[in-house]
Design a protein around this motif. Structure first.
Motif, short mmCIF file in Angstrom:
data_model
loop_
_atom_site.label_atom_id
_atom_site.label_comp_id
_atom_site.label_asym_id
_atom_site.label_seq_id
_atom_site.Cartn_x
_atom_site.Cartn_y
_atom_site.Cartn_z
N MET A 6 0.94 -0.96 0.16
CA MET A 6 0.03 -0.07 -0.14
C MET A 6 0.87 1.35 -0.02
O MET A 6 1.98 1.13 0.49
CB MET A 6 -0.84 0.08 1.38
CG MET A 6 -1.88 -1.23 1.24
SD MET A 6 -3.11 -1.00 2.57
CE MET A 6 -4.11 0.34 1.94
N ILE A 7 0.48 2.21 -0.74
CA ILE A 7 1.03 3.42 -0.78
C ILE A 7 0.25 4.60 -0.30
O ILE A 7 -0.93 4.79 -0.76
CB ILE A 7 1.45 3.86 -2.31
CG1 ILE A 7 2.56 2.74 -2.76
CG2 ILE A 7 2.20 5.03 -2.40
CD1 ILE A 7 2.74 2.80 -4.25
N TRP A 8 0.65 5.50 0.64
CA TRP A 8 -0.03 6.52 1.31
C TRP A 8 0.68 7.76 1.09
O TRP A 8 1.74 7.86 1.28
CB TRP A 8 -0.23 6.09 2.92
CG TRP A 8 -0.87 5.14 3.09
CD1 TRP A 8 -0.51 3.76 3.41
CD2 TRP A 8 -2.42 4.93 3.26
NE1 TRP A 8 -1.36 2.96 3.67
CE2 TRP A 8 -2.88 3.66 3.63
CE3 TRP A 8 -3.50 5.65 3.23
CZ2 TRP A 8 -4.06 3.03 3.79
CZ3 TRP A 8 -4.64 5.41 3.25
CH2 TRP A 8 -4.94 3.95 3.41
N LEU A 9 -0.17 8.77 0.66
CA LEU A 9 0.52 10.16 0.85
C LEU A 9 0.01 10.96 2.00
O LEU A 9 -1.24 10.79 2.51
CB LEU A 9 -0.28 10.92 -0.33
CG LEU A 9 -0.22 10.61 -1.89
CD1 LEU A 9 -0.74 11.95 -2.52
CD2 LEU A 9 1.28 10.53 -2.04
N ALA A 10 0.93 11.49 2.53
CA ALA A 10 0.81 12.30 3.95
C ALA A 10 0.49 13.64 3.37
O ALA A 10 1.30 14.53 2.99
CB ALA A 10 2.02 12.17 4.82
N ARG A 29 1.45 9.76 14.30
CA ARG A 29 0.65 10.63 14.57
C ARG A 29 -0.65 10.74 13.70
O ARG A 29 -1.77 10.90 13.97
CB ARG A 29 1.03 12.15 14.75
CG ARG A 29 1.81 12.42 15.94
CD ARG A 29 2.01 13.88 16.07
NE ARG A 29 2.61 14.56 15.04
CZ ARG A 29 3.93 14.51 14.68
NH1 ARG A 29 5.01 13.90 15.48
NH2 ARG A 29 4.32 15.41 13.31
N GLY A 30 -0.30 10.61 12.38
CA GLY A 30 -1.41 10.72 11.17
C GLY A 30 -2.23 9.58 10.85
O GLY A 30 -2.87 9.83 9.95
N PHE A 31 -1.46 8.50 11.09
CA PHE A 31 -2.08 7.35 10.22
C PHE A 31 -2.57 6.17 11.60
O PHE A 31 -1.80 5.90 12.54
CB PHE A 31 -1.25 6.48 9.47
CG PHE A 31 -0.62 7.16 8.41
CD1 PHE A 31 -1.31 6.94 6.97
CD2 PHE A 31 0.35 8.28 8.42
CE1 PHE A 31 -0.99 7.90 5.86
CE2 PHE A 31 0.49 8.85 7.22
CZ PHE A 31 0.18 8.93 6.02
N ALA A 32 -3.85 5.69 11.30
CA ALA A 32 -4.39 4.85 12.45
C ALA A 32 -3.40 3.53 12.24
O ALA A 32 -3.20 3.00 11.20
CB ALA A 32 -5.70 4.37 11.97
N GLY A 33 -3.26 3.06 13.53
CA GLY A 33 -2.23 1.95 13.55
C GLY A 33 -0.94 1.93 13.47
O GLY A 33 -0.04 1.06 13.50
N GLY A 34 -0.32 3.25 13.14
CA GLY A 34 1.09 3.66 12.89
C GLY A 34 1.56 2.95 11.63
O GLY A 34 0.84 2.80 10.78
#
Length: 102
Positions: A6-10, A29-34
């Protein structure tokens, strides 16, 4: 080979002067589950001409940097949150192309 599922943009601008620890703190801080194994987290600076990609491979952290010599990456204008990308969208993003049109 680093496996990425999976690829996530902050979203928003990030201070890219820091290293792994600073960016990992943003993920926590910004993603559920770290930080999740085999997930990539993409950060951009304010001008969106530099990206850093943080990847947790299940054993340790990887940090990659990409800088455009001219222009900027097609970075969303949202100030906070996260956005999941497909592999094809990511490939377009790092090439400096308008990945939102896919």
């Amino acid at each position: 080979m680093i496996r990425i599922e999976m690829i996530w943009l902050a979203l928003g601008a990030s201070d890219l002067r820091g290293g792994i620890d600073i960016l990992l703190a943003q993920v926590l801080r910004g993603f559920a589950g770290g930080a999740q194994a085999h997930h990539a987290y993409v950060f951009a600076n304010r001008r969106a001409d530099r990206l850093k990609v943080l990847v947790y491979d299940g054993v340790g952290m990887w940090l990659c940097t990409r800088r455009l010599q001219a222009g900027s990456f097609a970075w969303p204008r949202d100030e906070s949150g996260a956005l999941e990308l497909t592999r094809e969208q990511f490939d377009w993003l790092v090439a400096g192309l308008p990945w939102q049109r896919l």
